[in-house]
Scaffold this motif. Structure first.
Motif, short mmCIF file in Angstrom:
data_model
loop_
_atom_site.label_atom_id
_atom_site.label_comp_id
_atom_site.label_asym_id
_atom_site.label_seq_id
_atom_site.Cartn_x
_atom_site.Cartn_y
_atom_site.Cartn_z
N LEU A 88 0.85 -1.19 0.00
CA LEU A 88 0.00 0.00 0.00
C LEU A 88 0.89 1.24 0.00
N THR A 89 1.33 1.62 -1.19
CA THR A 89 2.21 2.77 -1.30
C THR A 89 1.52 3.85 -2.12
N SER A 90 2.11 5.03 -2.09
CA SER A 90 1.52 6.16 -2.83
C SER A 90 2.26 6.34 -4.15
N PHE A 91 1.60 7.06 -5.04
CA PHE A 91 2.21 7.42 -6.32
C PHE A 91 3.56 8.08 -6.09
N THR A 92 3.59 9.02 -5.17
CA THR A 92 4.82 9.77 -4.89
C THR A 92 5.94 8.83 -4.44
N GLU A 93 5.63 7.92 -3.53
CA GLU A 93 6.65 6.99 -3.03
C GLU A 93 7.15 6.07 -4.16
N HIS A 134 -8.82 16.26 -8.01
CA HIS A 134 -8.85 15.71 -9.36
C HIS A 134 -7.56 16.19 -10.02
N ARG A 135 -6.72 15.26 -10.37
CA ARG A 135 -5.39 15.70 -10.84
C ARG A 135 -4.79 14.75 -11.85
N VAL A 136 -3.86 15.31 -12.62
CA VAL A 136 -3.03 14.49 -13.50
C VAL A 136 -1.72 14.29 -12.76
N ARG A 137 -1.26 13.05 -12.74
CA ARG A 137 -0.02 12.72 -12.03
C ARG A 137 1.11 12.55 -13.05
N TYR A 138 2.19 13.24 -12.81
CA TYR A 138 3.31 13.22 -13.73
C TYR A 138 4.57 12.63 -13.11
N ILE A 146 -4.39 9.72 -14.30
CA ILE A 146 -5.37 10.73 -13.89
C ILE A 146 -6.03 10.17 -12.63
N GLU A 147 -6.18 10.96 -11.61
CA GLU A 147 -6.79 10.45 -10.39
C GLU A 147 -7.84 11.40 -9.83
N ARG A 148 -8.92 10.80 -9.40
CA ARG A 148 -9.97 11.54 -8.68
C ARG A 148 -10.09 10.93 -7.30
N ASP A 164 1.27 18.12 -2.77
CA ASP A 164 1.42 17.26 -3.93
C ASP A 164 0.98 15.83 -3.61
N SER A 165 1.39 15.33 -2.45
CA SER A 165 1.08 13.95 -2.09
C SER A 165 -0.07 13.87 -1.09
N LEU A 166 -1.10 13.16 -1.47
CA LEU A 166 -2.23 12.96 -0.56
C LEU A 166 -1.80 12.16 0.68
N TYR A 167 -1.01 11.10 0.45
CA TYR A 167 -0.63 10.25 1.59
C TYR A 167 0.28 10.99 2.57
N GLU A 168 1.10 11.89 2.05
CA GLU A 168 1.93 12.69 2.95
C GLU A 168 1.04 13.57 3.83
N ALA A 169 0.04 14.18 3.21
CA ALA A 169 -0.88 15.04 3.97
C ALA A 169 -1.62 14.21 5.03
N VAL A 220 -10.64 6.07 4.35
CA VAL A 220 -9.85 7.30 4.26
C VAL A 220 -9.96 7.91 2.87
N GLU A 221 -9.94 7.05 1.85
CA GLU A 221 -9.99 7.61 0.49
C GLU A 221 -10.79 6.70 -0.41
N PHE A 222 -11.37 7.32 -1.40
CA PHE A 222 -12.02 6.59 -2.48
C PHE A 222 -11.47 7.22 -3.73
N THR A 223 -10.60 6.50 -4.42
CA THR A 223 -9.89 7.08 -5.57
C THR A 223 -10.16 6.28 -6.83
N SER A 224 -10.53 6.97 -7.87
CA SER A 224 -10.67 6.36 -9.19
C SER A 224 -9.56 6.89 -10.06
C1 GLP Z 1 -1.84 5.90 -5.84
C2 GLP Z 1 -3.22 5.32 -5.59
C3 GLP Z 1 -4.20 6.35 -5.09
C4 GLP Z 1 -3.61 7.17 -3.98
C5 GLP Z 1 -2.30 7.79 -4.42
C6 GLP Z 1 -1.64 8.61 -3.33
O1 GLP Z 1 -1.80 6.62 -7.05
N1 GLP Z 1 -3.75 4.70 -6.79
O2 GLP Z 1 -5.35 5.68 -4.62
O3 GLP Z 1 -4.50 8.20 -3.61
O4 GLP Z 1 -1.41 6.76 -4.80
O5 GLP Z 1 -0.50 9.17 -3.88
P1 GLP Z 1 0.11 10.53 -3.41
O6 GLP Z 1 0.39 10.43 -1.96
O7 GLP Z 1 1.32 10.70 -4.25
O8 GLP Z 1 -0.92 11.60 -3.70
#
Ligand code: GLP
Length: 241
Positions: A88-93, A134-138, A146-148, A164-169, A220-224
Motif C-alpha cells: 500500500l504505497t503512494s504514487f509519490t513513493e 482531481h489531478r493528473v499525475r506526472y 489521472i486520479e480523482r 502534492d502527495s495525498l498520503y503525505e498530507a 480514508v480515500e475513495f480514488t478512481s
Molecule cells: C496511488 C493510488 C491512489 C492514492 C495515491 C496517493 O496513485 N492509486 O489511490 O490516492 O497513490 O499518492 P500521493 O500520496 O502521491 O498523492
C-alpha cells in the motif's frame, strides 16, 4: 560508484545493506532505467561478498519492481513501472523509489458534499463534507495517470493541505491508510483522458479504484484512477491456501 561506498551499518545483514545500496544507485539514477547491473559474479568479487548475498539482494529488488531479470541476459533497472500489488504505497513513493520526480496538476482541489454514490462506497452519512482532488499525475513532464480522490473532511479538513502527495498530507494528520481494496479493469482511454495522458485515443489503460481504510475500519480515500497501460505493470505474488 556508489556501490563501493559503505552503505552504513544500521541494517545487520550484508544482503540488506547491499539491497539498500543498489536502491540508492537506482534512486540517484547512477544506472539509468533499461541499463544493466554488473553481473552477480562481478558484484560479488568487487564488493567481496558471497554470490548468495548478492543474489538475495537482487531478488529482493526484483520483488520490489526496481530491477527486472531477463533469462540469459542479466539484470536491468526496470524501464516500465513495476508495481507490486500487495504494498500500500503512494504514487509519490513509487516514483521517488525509481529516481523519478512526481508532480501533480490539479483540476480540482476543493471541499463539497458527498454524492450518494460516494457515500455508499465510503460508508458515509448522506450530506457530510468531503475533500475532492482531481489531478493528473506526472513523472517530470510525462503524464502517467489521472486520479480523482475523495477524502472525508473530518480526516482532512482543508484540501490545501495536499501540496502534492495525498498520503503525505494524511500521514501528517495521523491518518495514513493501513489497508486498501483495489480493483483493476482494462479500459480504452477516451479522447479526454488520452489527451491529458499524451497518448492516442483508445490506447490501452487501466482503471483502478482504491478504497483505503484506517485501522478502525473508517474509509480514508475513495480514488478512481486511469493509468497508462503502456507504462505500468501490476504484479502480485500468489499463494495457495
Ligand atoms: C496511488 C493510488 C491512489 C492514492 C495515491 C496517493 O496513485 N492509486 O489511490 O490516492 O497513490 O499518492 P500521493 O500520496 O502521491 O498523492
Amino acid at each position: 560508484r556508489r556501490l563501493s561506498r559503505d552503505p552504513g551499518t544500521h541494517q545487520p545483514l550484508a544482503y540488506l545493506r547491499l539491497r539498500r545500496a543498489i536502491r540508492n544507485v537506482i534512486e540517484h539514477r547512477d544506472i539509468e532505467p533499461g541499463h544493466a547491473l554488473p553481473s552477480e559474479r562481478d558484484l560479488a568479487r568487487v564488493l567481496a561478498l558471497s554470490r548468495v548475498t548478492v543474489r538475495k539482494a537482487i531478488a529482493g529488488l526484483v520483488e520490489e519492481g526496481l530491477l527486472t531479470q531477463r533469462h540469459g541476459a542479466g539484470t536491468f533497472v526496470a524501464e516500465r513501472i513495476i508495481k507490486p500489488m500487495s504494498r500500500l504505497t503512494s504514487f509519490t513513493e513509487d516514483l521517488r523509489a525509481r529516481g523519478l520526480n512526481p508532480r501533480s496538476e490539479f483540476f480540482e482541489r476543493g471541499i463539497g458534499e458527498v454524492t450518494p454514490e460516494e457515500s455508499m462506497a465510503m460508508n458515509l452519512s448522506p450530506g457530510v463534507a468531503v475533500v475532492r482532488l482531481h489531478r493528473v499525475r506526472y513523472a517530470g513532464d510525462e503524464p502517467l495517470a489521472i486520479e480523482r480522490s475523495v477524502v472525508p473532511a473530518i480526516l482532512l479538513p482543508d484540501p490545501m493541505l495536499v501540496d502534492d502527495s495525498l498520503y503525505e498530507a494524511l500521514e501528517k494528520r495521523g491518518c495514513r491508510p493501513r489497508r486498501a481494496l483495489q480493483r483493476l479493469r482494462a479500459v480504452l482511454l477516451n479522447a479526454q483522458h488520452a489527451r491529458l495522458l499524451h497518448v492516442a485515443t483508445n490506447s490501452a489503460g487501466l482503471s483502478i479504484e482504491r478504497r483505503s481504510f484506517l485501522d478502525d475500519g473508517r474509509v480514508v480515500e475513495f480514488t478512481s484512477s486511469w493509468y497508462r497501460g503502456d507504462i505500468y505493470d501490476f504484479v502480485a505474488e500468489l499463494h495457495t491456501d
